[in-house]
Scaffold this motif. Structure first.
Motif, PDB file in Angstrom:
ATOM      1  N   GLY A 151      -1.096  13.140  -9.240  1.00 11.32           N
ATOM      2  CA  GLY A 151      -2.303  13.540  -8.397  1.00 11.32           C
ATOM      3  C   GLY A 151      -3.656  12.811  -8.248  1.00 11.32           C
ATOM      4  O   GLY A 151      -4.726  14.043  -8.171  1.00 11.32           O
ATOM      5  N   GLU A 152      -3.758  12.002  -8.282  1.00 11.21           N
ATOM      6  CA  GLU A 152      -5.044  10.759  -7.975  1.00 11.21           C
ATOM      7  C   GLU A 152      -5.682  11.093  -6.609  1.00 11.21           C
ATOM      8  O   GLU A 152      -5.579   9.378  -6.296  1.00 11.21           O
ATOM      9  N   TRP A 153      -5.848  12.175  -5.590  1.00  9.78           N
ATOM     10  CA  TRP A 153      -6.501  12.649  -4.793  1.00  9.78           C
ATOM     11  C   TRP A 153      -7.307  12.073  -4.204  1.00  9.78           C
ATOM     12  O   TRP A 153      -7.507  11.025  -3.180  1.00  9.78           O
ATOM     13  N   ALA A 154      -8.221  11.423  -5.305  1.00  6.00           N
ATOM     14  CA  ALA A 154      -9.703  10.231  -5.088  1.00  6.00           C
ATOM     15  C   ALA A 154      -9.120   8.885  -4.149  1.00  6.00           C
ATOM     16  O   ALA A 154      -9.708   7.961  -3.955  1.00  6.00           O
ATOM     17  N   SER A 155      -7.952   8.352  -5.604  1.00  4.17           N
ATOM     18  CA  SER A 155      -7.944   7.479  -5.550  1.00  4.17           C
ATOM     19  C   SER A 155      -6.654   6.823  -4.052  1.00  4.17           C
ATOM     20  O   SER A 155      -7.173   5.510  -3.441  1.00  4.17           O
ATOM     21  N   ALA A 156      -6.546   7.943  -3.580  1.00  3.83           N
ATOM     22  CA  ALA A 156      -5.479   8.123  -2.772  1.00  3.83           C
ATOM     23  C   ALA A 156      -6.468   7.813  -1.229  1.00  3.83           C
ATOM     24  O   ALA A 156      -6.028   6.969  -0.267  1.00  3.83           O
ATOM     25  N   LEU A 157      -7.235   8.422  -1.084  1.00  8.11           N
ATOM     26  CA  LEU A 157      -8.515   9.121   0.026  1.00  8.11           C
ATOM     27  C   LEU A 157      -8.857   7.236   0.151  1.00  8.11           C
ATOM     28  O   LEU A 157      -9.176   6.337   1.082  1.00  8.11           O
ATOM     29  N   HIS A 206       1.049  -1.395  -0.137  1.00  9.95           N
ATOM     30  CA  HIS A 206       0.436   0.249  -0.436  1.00  9.95           C
ATOM     31  C   HIS A 206       0.763   1.047   0.159  1.00  9.95           C
ATOM     32  O   HIS A 206       1.139   1.941  -0.770  1.00  9.95           O
ATOM     33  N   PRO A 207       1.884   1.348   0.716  1.00  6.54           N
ATOM     34  CA  PRO A 207       2.824   2.724   0.425  1.00  6.54           C
ATOM     35  C   PRO A 207       3.194   2.727  -1.101  1.00  6.54           C
ATOM     36  O   PRO A 207       3.124   3.996  -1.263  1.00  6.54           O
ATOM     37  N   GLY A 208       3.363   1.797  -1.756  1.00  8.13           N
ATOM     38  CA  GLY A 208       3.858   2.265  -2.766  1.00  8.13           C
ATOM     39  C   GLY A 208       2.901   2.907  -3.793  1.00  8.13           C
ATOM     40  O   GLY A 208       3.292   3.515  -4.545  1.00  8.13           O
ATOM     41  N   ILE A 209       1.636   2.255  -3.532  1.00  8.69           N
ATOM     42  CA  ILE A 209       1.154   2.366  -5.103  1.00  8.69           C
ATOM     43  C   ILE A 209       0.377   4.077  -4.560  1.00  8.69           C
ATOM     44  O   ILE A 209       0.068   4.378  -4.973  1.00  8.69           O
ATOM     45  N   LEU A 210       0.428   4.058  -2.369  1.00  7.87           N
ATOM     46  CA  LEU A 210      -0.172   5.709  -2.289  1.00  7.87           C
ATOM     47  C   LEU A 210       0.775   6.057  -3.210  1.00  7.87           C
ATOM     48  O   LEU A 210       0.462   7.725  -3.808  1.00  7.87           O
ATOM     49  N   GLN A 211       1.850   6.351  -2.890  1.00  9.72           N
ATOM     50  CA  GLN A 211       3.487   7.250  -3.515  1.00  9.72           C
ATOM     51  C   GLN A 211       2.690   7.200  -5.079  1.00  9.72           C
ATOM     52  O   GLN A 211       2.693   8.358  -5.307  1.00  9.72           O
ATOM     53  N   GLU A 212       2.335   6.169  -6.210  1.00 11.03           N
ATOM     54  CA  GLU A 212       2.152   5.974  -7.208  1.00 11.03           C
ATOM     55  C   GLU A 212       1.162   7.169  -7.663  1.00 11.03           C
ATOM     56  O   GLU A 212       1.222   7.570  -8.165  1.00 11.03           O
ATOM     57  N   VAL A 213      -0.013   7.067  -6.520  1.00 12.23           N
ATOM     58  CA  VAL A 213      -1.302   7.490  -7.570  1.00 12.23           C
ATOM     59  C   VAL A 213      -0.518   8.994  -6.875  1.00 12.23           C
ATOM     60  O   VAL A 213      -1.543  10.045  -7.935  1.00 12.23           O
ATOM     61  N   THR A 214      -0.594   9.314  -5.695  1.00 11.90           N
ATOM     62  CA  THR A 214      -0.225  10.859  -5.149  1.00 11.90           C
ATOM     63  C   THR A 214       0.351  11.566  -6.063  1.00 11.90           C
ATOM     64  O   THR A 214       0.127  13.255  -6.702  1.00 11.90           O
ATOM     65  N   ALA A 215       1.355  10.562  -6.987  1.00 10.00           N
ATOM     66  CA  ALA A 215       2.710  10.988  -7.908  1.00 10.00           C
ATOM     67  C   ALA A 215       2.180  11.436  -9.034  1.00 10.00           C
ATOM     68  O   ALA A 215       2.234  12.705  -9.807  1.00 10.00           O
TER      69      ALA A 215
END
Length: 367
Positions: A242-248, A231-240
């Motif tokens: 700008g997919e904030w809805a996916s991060a939430l 999950h931490p790696g996926i979070l960094q990928e989506v925030t990079a």
């Protein structure tokens, strides 16, 4: 006498590179690799066998360099000065030129590690000193911040910004090490400790960190693999992206305080205040939540004030003050220094711009 570069998709026809001396160090990154020998020194090649650069500086003792004192990324190479172990020299791999002045520390440096992800403008350097304290700094801006104590070894993830380290027989994983430049509380909350399931002992080395696995080499040569959550790696990928809805959505699914803390730090660092408020509410950081809510409302009327507030939140009062003065908001610059109890600086601004001198005096008397 030769170094052969193979393509793992096609093992025939390797690229040969002639060598002048015995190689004592070989390091790989995504776009280039580095070899060190006593005769030529440090050389960086691309995977087509072309020499990219051969960084040199006064006092370079190539015969004493090892994997702890040299680090390579796709954009930079960092080398600890062997004549002055308190200094780190960073070079651009494309030109071989130093990136500004050398990084100076107050204690001898034992290990360096360059982040392997992102662009050349968003690279970080982590290092451990002789006291086993871990520090981090942006490569292009010398701003050294302590990450942790009693760290034996460190390694960045191969494809994202995760940082791992070994301390007191535990594997530590920083979901977002840049949180050190945002808020110390979020840095602590976004760090996870994992039990490797065996006694690692002393003098361990991290030798691999990719996908969801971290490899630790014990002093007796045994290799211990520790699994980490994806999950931490996926979070960094989506925030990079700008997919904030996916991060939430990811954080709500995982329900992990460390992941929420990392998202809050990323959002605050990038100025995504709506996401930051949701993340701070999830980890019950009420004081920070109220501050961000107030800053978000102010930003709708005065973007410069919002920028200055976020800089002040990140412990950068000089930069915040500069933004306010440049925007002509002298009263807010004065109030910023009053809130920080920097009375001399507040009076200096008031006198210089001939405004609100009585306000500074009144606040000082009340204090």
């Amino acid at each position: 006498t030769q170094c052969h570069v193979f393509n793992t998709a096609k093992w025939s026809n390797p690229v040969p590179i002639d060598l002048k001396d015995t190689i004592n160090l070989l390091q790989l990154s995504a776009k280039c690799f580095l070899i060190v020998d006593a005769t030529t020194g440090v050389q960086v090649f691309n995977y087509e066998g072309r020499l990219m650069c051969s960084p040199k500086f006064k006092g370079l003792r190539a015969e004493f360099l090892n994997s702890q004192t040299v680090s390579l990324s796709s954009h930079y190479v960092a080398i600890v000065d062997r004549t002055d172990s308190k200094a780190i020299h960073v070079f651009d791999v494309n030109t071989g030129r130093p990136t500004g002045v050398s990084l100076q520390h107050n204690i001898e440096i034992a290990e360096v590690a360059l982040s392997q992800h992102a662009s050349s403008t968003d690279q970080y350097l982590a290092f451990i000193d002789r006291n086993s304290d871990l520090y981090i700094t942006p490569v292009m801006k010398r701003n050294i911040v302590k990450l942790s104590l009693m760290i034996d070894t460190i390694m960045w993830h191969e494809t994202n910004g995760l940082l791992s380290g070994v301390s007191c027989n535990k594997l530590l994983l920083w979901y977002y090490p840049q949180a050190a430049f945002v808020d110390p509380d979020l840095l602590i909350k976004s760090c996870m400790a994992r039990d490797p399931g065996t006694d690692l002992g002393l003098h361990v080395r991290l030798v691999g960190f990719d996908e969801t696995k971290c490899s630790v080499r014990k002093s007796d040569g045994t290799l211990v693999n520790v699994s980490i959550p994806p999950h931490p790696g996926i979070l960094q990928e989506v925030t990079a992206k700008g997919e904030w809805a996916s991060a939430l959505k990811l954080c709500r699914y995982v329900k992990d305080e460390a992941l929420w803390s990392a998202l809050a730090a990323v959002a605050l660092n990038l100025g995504e205040l709506n996401t930051a408020q949701m993340a701070l509410a999830a980890i019950e950081q009420v004081d920070k939540l109220r501050f961000v809510g107030h800053t978000s409302k102010v930003g709708a009327e005065a973007p410069e004030v919002q920028t200055a507030d976020l800089l002040a939140f990140k412990r950068q009062p000089q930069e915040a003050e500069a933004v306010l003065i440049q925007a002509g908001l002298f009263y807010r610059a004065i109030k910023l220094n009053i809130h920080l109890f920097r009375w001399e600086r507040a009076l200096e601004i008031a006198v210089k711009y001939r405004t609100h001198i009585d306000t500074v005096i009144a606040h000082r008397q009340r204090y």
